[in-house]
Design a protein around this motif. Structure first.
Motif, short mmCIF file in Angstrom:
data_model
loop_
_atom_site.label_atom_id
_atom_site.label_comp_id
_atom_site.label_asym_id
_atom_site.label_seq_id
_atom_site.Cartn_x
_atom_site.Cartn_y
_atom_site.Cartn_z
N ALA A 143 1.04 -1.38 -0.34
CA ALA A 143 0.78 -0.17 -0.34
C ALA A 143 0.41 1.50 0.00
N GLN A 144 1.73 1.14 1.20
CA GLN A 144 2.93 2.51 1.19
C GLN A 144 3.28 2.98 0.14
N LEU A 145 4.14 1.07 -1.17
CA LEU A 145 4.66 1.83 -2.54
C LEU A 145 3.65 2.07 -3.51
N HIS A 146 2.11 2.13 -3.61
CA HIS A 146 1.70 2.58 -4.47
C HIS A 146 1.49 3.72 -4.36
N SER A 147 1.36 4.98 -2.87
CA SER A 147 0.90 5.70 -2.67
C SER A 147 2.50 6.26 -2.98
N ILE A 148 3.23 5.65 -3.47
CA ILE A 148 4.70 7.00 -3.70
C ILE A 148 4.78 6.91 -4.97
N ALA A 149 4.31 5.77 -5.46
CA ALA A 149 3.94 5.20 -7.50
C ALA A 149 2.86 6.66 -7.73
N VAL A 150 2.12 6.66 -6.80
CA VAL A 150 0.65 7.67 -7.51
C VAL A 150 1.09 9.30 -7.51
N GLY A 151 2.07 9.19 -6.23
CA GLY A 151 2.53 10.31 -5.49
C GLY A 151 3.27 11.22 -6.74
N VAL A 152 4.58 10.25 -6.82
CA VAL A 152 5.86 10.76 -7.87
C VAL A 152 4.78 10.80 -8.84
N ALA A 153 3.82 9.84 -9.88
CA ALA A 153 3.34 10.18 -11.12
C ALA A 153 2.10 11.27 -11.56
N THR A 154 1.63 11.39 -10.32
CA THR A 154 1.14 13.05 -10.21
C THR A 154 1.57 14.05 -10.03
N ALA A 155 2.99 14.42 -9.61
CA ALA A 155 4.36 15.23 -9.61
C ALA A 155 4.62 15.66 -11.00
N LEU A 156 4.56 14.04 -12.11
CA LEU A 156 5.89 14.68 -13.03
C LEU A 156 4.31 15.03 -13.79
N THR A 157 2.92 14.26 -14.03
CA THR A 157 2.11 15.05 -14.50
C THR A 157 1.99 16.38 -14.58
N ALA A 158 1.86 16.66 -13.42
CA ALA A 158 2.21 18.91 -13.50
C ALA A 158 2.99 18.76 -13.82
N ILE A 159 4.23 18.40 -13.57
CA ILE A 159 5.18 19.17 -14.01
C ILE A 159 5.90 19.33 -15.54
N HIS A 160 5.06 17.98 -16.26
CA HIS A 160 5.30 17.95 -18.22
C HIS A 160 4.21 18.27 -18.43
N GLY A 161 3.28 18.95 -17.60
CA GLY A 161 2.24 19.52 -18.14
C GLY A 161 2.17 21.21 -17.94
N ALA A 162 3.59 21.84 -17.55
CA ALA A 162 3.79 22.97 -17.36
C ALA A 162 4.73 22.98 -18.51
N GLY A 163 5.00 22.19 -19.33
CA GLY A 163 6.61 22.21 -20.18
C GLY A 163 7.71 21.75 -19.67
N VAL A 164 7.84 21.17 -18.31
CA VAL A 164 9.03 21.24 -17.48
C VAL A 164 9.33 19.65 -17.30
N ILE A 165 10.36 19.66 -17.39
CA ILE A 165 11.35 18.25 -17.33
C ILE A 165 11.94 17.34 -16.31
N HIS A 166 11.77 17.47 -15.36
CA HIS A 166 12.47 17.00 -14.33
C HIS A 166 14.55 17.04 -14.13
N ARG A 167 14.59 16.00 -15.24
CA ARG A 167 15.81 15.85 -14.90
C ARG A 167 16.94 15.36 -14.20
N ASP A 168 16.72 15.08 -12.92
CA ASP A 168 17.16 14.56 -11.47
C ASP A 168 16.45 14.07 -10.57
N LEU A 169 14.68 13.17 -11.67
CA LEU A 169 14.57 12.65 -10.17
C LEU A 169 15.20 10.95 -9.13
#
Length: 532
Positions: free
Chosen positions: A113-139
């Motif tokens: 359950a904890q792992l799934h939360s991390i997976a969803v949370g980070v994917a959520t953040a990447l959706t927001a980051i990419h949606g703003a035209g930004v690439i993280h580059r050091d996740l």
């Protein structure tokens, strides 16, 4: 009181009082500080030798402005920056809570359950980051914080300002952390630039690490790990079910076949493991398709501002994204991670990035959505063809509807219009977040192959050939407007910084200008010319 400051560390940075040192890395040092309003913040001070580099300061300023567009509830909000300060600094929200790296180091691999939360949370953040035209580059795990209010991703986007500053990047060195670097970042001969898909690879490596406590690609040195990433499949023992399948797809060598962040969310939120025996699956919490089939006409959720629509703010094209992320964020509260993981752990790991590996060329990379295929390999419908073109999978003509001509790029920087019969008229789109780069497929155009905006000495803006670099001048929004005379969807092509791409009947050329309340006079249809 020992605040961990080193001899020579500043007591004040800009208007911020320094309270202590949080970390140090390849980009510079990070300090805990207090703002003039009394708020605790994290201040990242970049390496002093970059202060006199005009190229770096320009890139730094550009990347900060773009990073400010990322919704802050799943990332550390960018609060302030000063590229002219000596040395330049960046101020972000100070997040209480340990990093994922610290949680795994002190508590071991996460439960299901904890792992799934991390997976969803980070994917959520990447959706927001990419949606703003930004690439993280050091996740990496050190840049994922387990905060009381949910998962927060830090240090997004700014790495490019460092990675792209050749004067201060030594040969065979790029910004990043090797176990989480995609193949295209390690080896530039791989044939693909590093774009949003590189962050998806890092997501897969982070989730695998959280599940097992070890790297998906092993090795006793950075070089050995890099070779594993380039040549060997990941070790995913300890993962199973849908999550293993998604991580495996994210860690594909070919960036073109990795899912987008949005597709990761779709898969995570509809995974059978999450539903258990509670009944039938609920519909995924995702917005409608980004692009309507050509027979639907206009789109109320256009991803770019519709020129001439005075009642729509320029930021409305990201409204669907923010609404999506807000819903998903509610699914990842800190209590899912468990208060026992937060108890007794120290401040978040905000240390900067390590630098290693081989040279890399940053830029966008296509993140195609799957399309239905006929037996001949062609998309099976007009809607599939449109999606494939917008995913960068098809060659196309950029047809100027009002004059029944097609854009063309010959060697040199000028964009012409022609009859669309030669290779100079062939282009492909490269998605970058919600925007696109438009790249010529003319084999004679090796120099300046992407379309971009140029400003002359009189301040006039024209569409020209440009280097295929991720920049304000080369990113274009493509929003549905109407139909052309053949029933195809026609689009406005808009550069967010410089204006709308238009045809001048008097000057007989293509130019770029903001339209204000004036009606849109030029639209473009995308005409399919086969697989790339």
């Amino acid at each position: 009181m020992n605040n961990g400051l080193f001899p020579g560390d500043p007591s004040r940075i800009g208007g911020y009082d320094v309270l202590g040192r949080l970390g140090e890395g390849g980009m510079g040092s990070v300090f805990l500080a207090r703002s003039p309003q009394g708020r605790r913040v994290a201040v990242k001070v970049v390496r002093p030798e970059l202060s006199g580099d005009d190229e770096f300061r320009g890139r730094f300023r550009s990347e900060v402005n773009r990073a400010r567009q990322v919704p802050p509830f799943c990332t550390a909000e960018v609060l302030d920056a000063d590229s002219e300060h000596h040395p330049p600094y960046l101020v972000v929200e100070y997040v209480e809570g340990p990093s994922l790296a610290q949680v795994i180091r002190e508590r071991g691999p996460l439960g299901a359950a904890q792992l799934h939360s991390i997976a969803v949370g980070v994917a959520t953040a990447l959706t927001a980051i990419h949606g703003a035209g930004v690439i993280h580059r050091d996740l990496k795990p050190a840049n994922v914080l387990v905060a009381p209010g949910g998962i927060k991703v830090i240090d997004f986007g700014i790495a490019r300002a460092f990675d792209a500053t050749s004067q201060h990047t030594r040969p065979n060195e790029v910004v990043g952390t090797v176990p989480y670097m995609a193949p295209e970042r390690i080896d530039t001969t791989f044939g693909q630039p590093a774009g949003p898909a590189a962050d998806i690879f890092a997501w897969g490596a982070v989730v695998a690490y959280a599940a097992t406590g070890r790297n998906a690609f092993g090795g006793d040195s950075p070089t050995a790990i890099a070779m594993q990433i380039l040549t060997r499949p990941p070790d995913l023992s300890g993962l199973d079910g849908t999550l293993r399948e998604l991580v495996s797809r994210a860690l594909e060598k070919d960036p073109a076949v990795r899912p987008t962040a949005r597709k990761l969310l779709d898969g995570l939120l509809t995974a059978p493991e999450r539903r258990g025996n509670a009944g039938p699956a609920q519909a995924p919490v995702v917005p409608p398709a980004l692009w309507p089939p050509p027979d639907r006409g206009g789109n109320e959720q256009s991803l770019t501002s519709r020129p001439g629509a005075a009642d729509r703010p320029a930021s409305s094209r990201r409204g669907w994204l923010i609404a999506l992320i807000a819903v998903v964020a509610l699914l990842v509260p800190a209590f899912v991670i468990g208060p026992q993981l937060l108890r007794g752990l120290s401040n978040p790991d905000l240390a900067g990035s390590t630098k290693t590996g081989g040279p890399a060329t940053d830029g966008p990379t296509p993140t195609p959505a799957p399309t239905s295929k006929t037996a001949t390999g062609s998309p099976s419908s007009a809607a599939d063809t449109t999606r494939a073109m917008l995913a960068g999978q098809r060659r196309l003509l950029v047809h100027v509807v009002e004059i029944d001509r097609d854009l063309s790029l010959l060697p040199g920087e000028e964009v012409h219009v022609g009859n669309g019969t030669g290779p100079d008229a062939l282009f492909a789109l490269e998605p970058v977040g919600v925007d696109f780069m438009i790249k010529s497929l003319n084999p004679e155009v090796a120099h300046l192959p992407c379309l971009g905006v140029k400003i002359d000495s009189a301040g006039d803006k024209s569409l020209v050939g440009a280097e295929c670099e991720f920049s304000a001048a080369t990113l274009f929004g493509i929003s549905p407007e109407a139909k052309d005379d053949k029933g195809r969807t026609s689009y406005a092509i808009t550069n967010e910084k410089y204006g709308v791409v238009q045809w001048s009947p008097s000057q007989k050329n293509i130019y770029v200008e903001f339209m204000g309340d004036a009606p849109l006079s030029t639209t473009f249809s995308l005409v399919d010319r086969g697989a790339v």
